[in-house]
Design a protein around this motif. Sequence first.
Motif, short mmCIF file in Angstrom:
data_model
loop_
_atom_site.label_atom_id
_atom_site.label_comp_id
_atom_site.label_asym_id
_atom_site.label_seq_id
_atom_site.Cartn_x
_atom_site.Cartn_y
_atom_site.Cartn_z
N ASN A 104 71.43 71.12 1.95
CA ASN A 104 70.82 71.64 0.74
C ASN A 104 69.57 70.83 0.40
O ASN A 104 69.64 69.60 0.32
CB ASN A 104 71.84 71.59 -0.40
CG ASN A 104 71.29 72.10 -1.69
OD1 ASN A 104 70.58 71.38 -2.39
ND2 ASN A 104 71.62 73.33 -2.02
N ILE A 105 68.47 71.50 0.18
CA ILE A 105 67.20 70.83 -0.10
C ILE A 105 67.30 69.95 -1.35
O ILE A 105 66.86 68.80 -1.34
CB ILE A 105 66.06 71.86 -0.27
CG1 ILE A 105 65.77 72.54 1.06
CG2 ILE A 105 64.80 71.19 -0.80
CD1 ILE A 105 64.77 73.68 0.97
N ALA A 145 78.95 68.18 8.05
CA ALA A 145 79.79 67.44 7.10
C ALA A 145 79.15 66.12 6.66
O ALA A 145 79.63 65.48 5.72
CB ALA A 145 81.16 67.18 7.70
N LEU A 146 78.06 65.71 7.31
CA LEU A 146 77.39 64.47 6.93
C LEU A 146 76.83 64.60 5.52
O LEU A 146 76.42 65.68 5.10
CB LEU A 146 76.26 64.15 7.91
CG LEU A 146 76.68 63.79 9.33
CD1 LEU A 146 75.46 63.74 10.24
CD2 LEU A 146 77.42 62.46 9.34
N VAL A 205 68.40 67.09 13.53
CA VAL A 205 69.59 67.94 13.55
C VAL A 205 69.26 69.19 14.36
O VAL A 205 68.37 69.96 13.99
CB VAL A 205 70.02 68.31 12.12
CG1 VAL A 205 71.21 69.24 12.15
CG2 VAL A 205 70.31 67.06 11.31
N VAL A 206 69.96 69.37 15.48
CA VAL A 206 69.68 70.50 16.36
C VAL A 206 70.92 71.35 16.62
O VAL A 206 70.90 72.21 17.48
CB VAL A 206 69.05 70.03 17.70
CG1 VAL A 206 67.70 69.40 17.45
CG2 VAL A 206 69.97 69.06 18.42
N THR A 207 71.98 71.10 15.87
CA THR A 207 73.21 71.86 16.02
C THR A 207 73.88 72.05 14.68
O THR A 207 73.65 71.27 13.75
CB THR A 207 74.19 71.16 17.00
OG1 THR A 207 75.36 71.96 17.15
CG2 THR A 207 74.59 69.79 16.49
N GLU A 208 74.69 73.07 14.56
CA GLU A 208 75.44 73.33 13.33
C GLU A 208 76.91 72.96 13.48
O GLU A 208 77.77 73.50 12.78
CB GLU A 208 75.31 74.81 12.96
CG GLU A 208 73.92 75.23 12.61
CD GLU A 208 73.81 76.72 12.33
OE1 GLU A 208 74.49 77.20 11.40
OE2 GLU A 208 73.06 77.39 13.06
N TRP A 209 77.21 72.03 14.36
CA TRP A 209 78.59 71.60 14.54
C TRP A 209 79.15 71.10 13.21
O TRP A 209 78.45 70.50 12.41
CB TRP A 209 78.69 70.50 15.57
CG TRP A 209 78.40 70.92 16.99
CD1 TRP A 209 78.22 72.18 17.47
CD2 TRP A 209 78.23 70.05 18.10
NE1 TRP A 209 77.97 72.16 18.81
CE2 TRP A 209 77.97 70.85 19.23
CE3 TRP A 209 78.28 68.68 18.25
CZ2 TRP A 209 77.76 70.32 20.50
CZ3 TRP A 209 78.07 68.15 19.52
CH2 TRP A 209 77.82 68.97 20.63
#
Length: 68
Positions: free
Chosen positions: A42-43, A19-20, A10-14
């Motif tokens: 969330n961890i 939402a995944l 994951v390299v973006t906050e789109w």
Amino acid sequence: MFQGADTAFVVTEWDEICALTPGDFKANLKEPVVFDGRNCFNIETMKEAGLNYYSVGRPVVKTEKELV
């Protein structure tokens, strides 16, 4: 989006990425491994889902099955 991939980076906050759900990752990845460079998830949620989850500056979450 990533069906059959070995792992997810994951390299973006789109919005569509954030939402995944953990279920999306588990259903589509060959191994439940997620590298989150943006800390989108969330961890505890990832841990409860049984994902190996690596995020920047936060504790690593690993399942009992260790990666080689």
